[in-house]
Design a protein around this motif. Structure first.
Motif, PDB file in Angstrom:
ATOM      1  N   MET A   1       0.840  -1.203   0.000  1.00 36.54           N
ATOM      2  CA  MET A   1       0.000   0.000   0.000  1.00 36.54           C
ATOM      3  C   MET A   1       0.870   1.246   0.000  1.00 36.54           C
ATOM      4  N   GLU A   2       1.882   1.234   0.835  1.00 31.85           N
ATOM      5  CA  GLU A   2       2.751   2.400   0.957  1.00 31.85           C
ATOM      6  C   GLU A   2       3.509   2.665  -0.351  1.00 31.85           C
ATOM      7  N   GLU A   3       3.933   1.607  -1.020  1.00 33.62           N
ATOM      8  CA  GLU A   3       4.639   1.790  -2.290  1.00 33.62           C
ATOM      9  C   GLU A   3       3.719   2.370  -3.359  1.00 33.62           C
ATOM     10  N   ALA A   4       2.485   1.872  -3.394  1.00 32.15           N
ATOM     11  CA  ALA A   4       1.505   2.400  -4.350  1.00 32.15           C
ATOM     12  C   ALA A   4       1.158   3.849  -4.001  1.00 32.15           C
ATOM     13  N   ARG A   5       0.941   4.103  -2.714  1.00 30.96           N
ATOM     14  CA  ARG A   5       0.595   5.464  -2.264  1.00 30.96           C
ATOM     15  C   ARG A   5       1.685   6.464  -2.636  1.00 30.96           C
ATOM     16  N   SER A   6       2.916   6.103  -2.358  1.00 26.34           N
ATOM     17  CA  SER A   6       3.976   7.092  -2.583  1.00 26.34           C
ATOM     18  C   SER A   6       4.197   7.318  -4.075  1.00 26.34           C
ATOM     19  N   TYR A   7       3.996   6.280  -4.886  1.00 23.79           N
ATOM     20  CA  TYR A   7       4.092   6.474  -6.336  1.00 23.79           C
ATOM     21  C   TYR A   7       3.055   7.494  -6.808  1.00 23.79           C
ATOM     22  N   ILE A   8       1.809   7.291  -6.360  1.00 21.12           N
ATOM     23  CA  ILE A   8       0.725   8.199  -6.769  1.00 21.12           C
ATOM     24  C   ILE A   8       0.971   9.608  -6.215  1.00 21.12           C
ATOM     25  N   ALA A   9       1.335   9.671  -4.933  1.00 22.62           N
ATOM     26  CA  ALA A   9       1.536  10.976  -4.289  1.00 22.62           C
ATOM     27  C   ALA A   9       2.612  11.794  -5.001  1.00 22.62           C
ATOM     28  N   SER A  10       3.572  11.106  -5.613  1.00 24.76           N
ATOM     29  CA  SER A  10       4.649  11.820  -6.308  1.00 24.76           C
ATOM     30  C   SER A  10       4.152  12.447  -7.608  1.00 24.76           C
TER      31      SER A  10
ATOM     32  N   ASP B   1      -8.614  19.745 -13.638  1.00 24.86           N
ATOM     33  CA  ASP B   1      -7.172  19.635 -13.413  1.00 24.86           C
ATOM     34  C   ASP B   1      -6.786  18.157 -13.244  1.00 24.86           C
ATOM     35  N   ALA B   2      -7.336  17.345 -14.146  1.00 26.47           N
ATOM     36  CA  ALA B   2      -7.205  15.900 -13.994  1.00 26.47           C
ATOM     37  C   ALA B   2      -5.779  15.404 -14.230  1.00 26.47           C
ATOM     38  N   VAL B   3      -5.337  14.545 -13.346  1.00 26.28           N
ATOM     39  CA  VAL B   3      -4.092  13.810 -13.547  1.00 26.28           C
ATOM     40  C   VAL B   3      -4.486  12.339 -13.649  1.00 26.28           C
ATOM     41  N   GLU B   4      -4.168  11.741 -14.805  1.00 23.18           N
ATOM     42  CA  GLU B   4      -4.540  10.344 -15.020  1.00 23.18           C
ATOM     43  C   GLU B   4      -3.347   9.442 -14.736  1.00 23.18           C
ATOM     44  N   ILE B   5      -3.588   8.412 -13.973  1.00 27.77           N
ATOM     45  CA  ILE B   5      -2.529   7.426 -13.731  1.00 27.77           C
ATOM     46  C   ILE B   5      -3.089   6.033 -14.029  1.00 27.77           C
ATOM     47  N   PRO B   6      -2.669   5.439 -15.157  1.00 24.77           N
ATOM     48  CA  PRO B   6      -3.134   4.092 -15.487  1.00 24.77           C
ATOM     49  C   PRO B   6      -2.745   3.105 -14.380  1.00 24.77           C
ATOM     50  N   TYR B   7      -3.657   2.193 -14.073  1.00 26.43           N
ATOM     51  CA  TYR B   7      -3.378   1.205 -13.019  1.00 26.43           C
ATOM     52  C   TYR B   7      -2.084   0.455 -13.302  1.00 26.43           C
ATOM     53  N   SER B   8      -1.830   0.229 -14.605  1.00 24.92           N
ATOM     54  CA  SER B   8      -0.662  -0.578 -14.980  1.00 24.92           C
ATOM     55  C   SER B   8       0.663   0.062 -14.541  1.00 24.92           C
ATOM     56  N   GLU B   9       0.632   1.375 -14.276  1.00 22.26           N
ATOM     57  CA  GLU B   9       1.859   2.068 -13.833  1.00 22.26           C
ATOM     58  C   GLU B   9       2.100   1.946 -12.342  1.00 22.26           C
ATOM     59  N   ILE B  10       1.037   1.639 -11.613  1.00 20.29           N
ATOM     60  CA  ILE B  10       1.113   1.743 -10.155  1.00 20.29           C
ATOM     61  C   ILE B  10       1.633   0.440  -9.556  1.00 20.29           C
ATOM     62  N   PRO B  11       2.624   0.525  -8.690  1.00 19.73           N
ATOM     63  CA  PRO B  11       3.173  -0.692  -8.088  1.00 19.73           C
ATOM     64  C   PRO B  11       2.082  -1.549  -7.441  1.00 19.73           C
ATOM     65  N   HIS B  12       2.121  -2.843  -7.693  1.00 21.54           N
ATOM     66  CA  HIS B  12       1.252  -3.856  -7.078  1.00 21.54           C
ATOM     67  C   HIS B  12      -0.198  -3.834  -7.559  1.00 21.54           C
ATOM     68  N   PHE B  13      -0.522  -2.965  -8.547  1.00 22.90           N
ATOM     69  CA  PHE B  13      -1.891  -2.957  -9.077  1.00 22.90           C
ATOM     70  C   PHE B  13      -2.050  -4.043 -10.128  1.00 22.90           C
ATOM     71  N   PRO B  14      -3.181  -4.764 -10.096  1.00 21.70           N
ATOM     72  CA  PRO B  14      -3.503  -5.635 -11.231  1.00 21.70           C
ATOM     73  C   PRO B  14      -3.975  -4.777 -12.412  1.00 21.70           C
ATOM     74  N   VAL B  15      -4.201  -5.369 -13.560  1.00 24.26           N
ATOM     75  CA  VAL B  15      -4.683  -4.633 -14.733  1.00 24.26           C
ATOM     76  C   VAL B  15      -6.062  -5.145 -15.131  1.00 24.26           C
TER      77      VAL B  15
END
Ligand code: CYT
Length: 275
Positions: free
Chosen positions: A9-18, A43-57
């Motif tokens: 969770m923390e790895e995914a959170r910090s990736y997104i927060a950055s 002011d949308a910022v899109e982050i595909p799930y595939s980029e986020i650590p530990h997310f399935p697609v």
């Protein structure tokens, strides 16, 4: 669930927060055909799930698979355009991982939406329903396994799994908008086959009003972590056996398109009033 989960969770959170500037207060999960709401985010910022650590697609047709962060009617939001379904082959821990990450990002409230089959014979395709409660007929629970007490209790209370004050708010907004809003019990099944007419009769006897293949795992995990939940189902079709016609995913997408604008107006206004 394990200690490893908190680390992921923390790895995914910090990736997104950055990548984002806002601190989301409200999370939204948009179901089949309901992704348009994400287009309203400013002011949308899109982050595909595939980029986020530990997310399935996500793989299912009719579903995007991206997070959209920004503001919706002034409220900082995390919007899931597309979700993970158990029937795609993910574990419930994977299905509910994004909810945990949204909590780690700071959300306090989540609006969970889906396309569902209407079990109440009088309900029409295109009706909207506030979820009062659910029946977990997936016969599995995302919290099975060791509990991480930092994330939530071993035995979470589910007596108000769908926050009463949020249901009241949804009805207030619907009334102001002249929108008829149903309320009822959502039944979660695994799918992916639709229900048989006999199963629908059974679900009616059991107290179900709408049936679908999502939502229940996410809502259990939201409750585990102390997130307030509002659930909204788009009744995309009459459930099997009510009419003679076969059910199709195309029909589900078609109906959700038709009621899009009402759905968007309702959820936008609700989100603007969330404190
Ligand atoms: N419809 C739907 N059952 C249905 O009849 N969207 C999911 C499950």
């Amino acid at each position: 669930m394990s200690i490893e989960l908190a680390k992921q969770m923390e790895e995914a959170r910090s990736y997104i927060a950055s990548k984002i500037q806002i601190a989301p207060k409200v999370g939204l999960i948009l179901g089949s055909g309901l992704g348009v709401l994400a287009d309203e985010v400013e002011d949308a910022v899109e982050i595909p799930y595939s980029e986020i650590p530990h997310f399935p697609v996500s793989t299912v047709e009719g579903h995007a698979s991206t997070f959209v962060f920004g503001k919706l009617s002034g409220t900082p939001v995390a919007v899931m355009k597309g979700r993970f379904h158990y029937y795609e082959g993910y574990t419930l821990s994977q299905v509910t991982f994004p909810v945990r990450v949204m909590k780690a990002l700071g959300i306090e409230t989540i609006v969970v939406t889906n396309a569902a089959g209407g079990i109440v014979p009088e309900w029409e395709a295109g009706d909207l329903m506030v979820i009062r409660d659910h029946l977990n007929l997936m016969f599995r629970n995302p919290l099975i396994g060791p509990n991480d007490d930092r994330l939530g209790p071993r035995f979470p209370d589910m007596s108000n799994a769908y926050a009463p004050e949020l249901r009241t708010l949804a009805h207030e907004v619907a009334r102001e908008q002249g929108l008829e809003l149903r309320e009822g019990v959502y039944v979660g099944l695994t799918g992916p086959s639709y229900e048989t007419p006999a199963e629908i009769r059974m679900l009616r006897l059991l107290g179900g009003d709408a049936v679908g293949m999502s939502t229940v795992p996410e809502v259990i995990v939201a409750n585990h972590m102390g997130i307030r939940v509002l659930g909204i189902s788009c009744i995309a079709n009459k459930a099997a056996g009510i009419l003679d016609t076969p059910l199709s995913h195309d029909e589900v997408i078609e109906i959700t398109k038709r009621i899009r604008s009402q759905f968007v107006a309702l959820v936008r206004e609700i989100v603007s009033r969330l404190k």
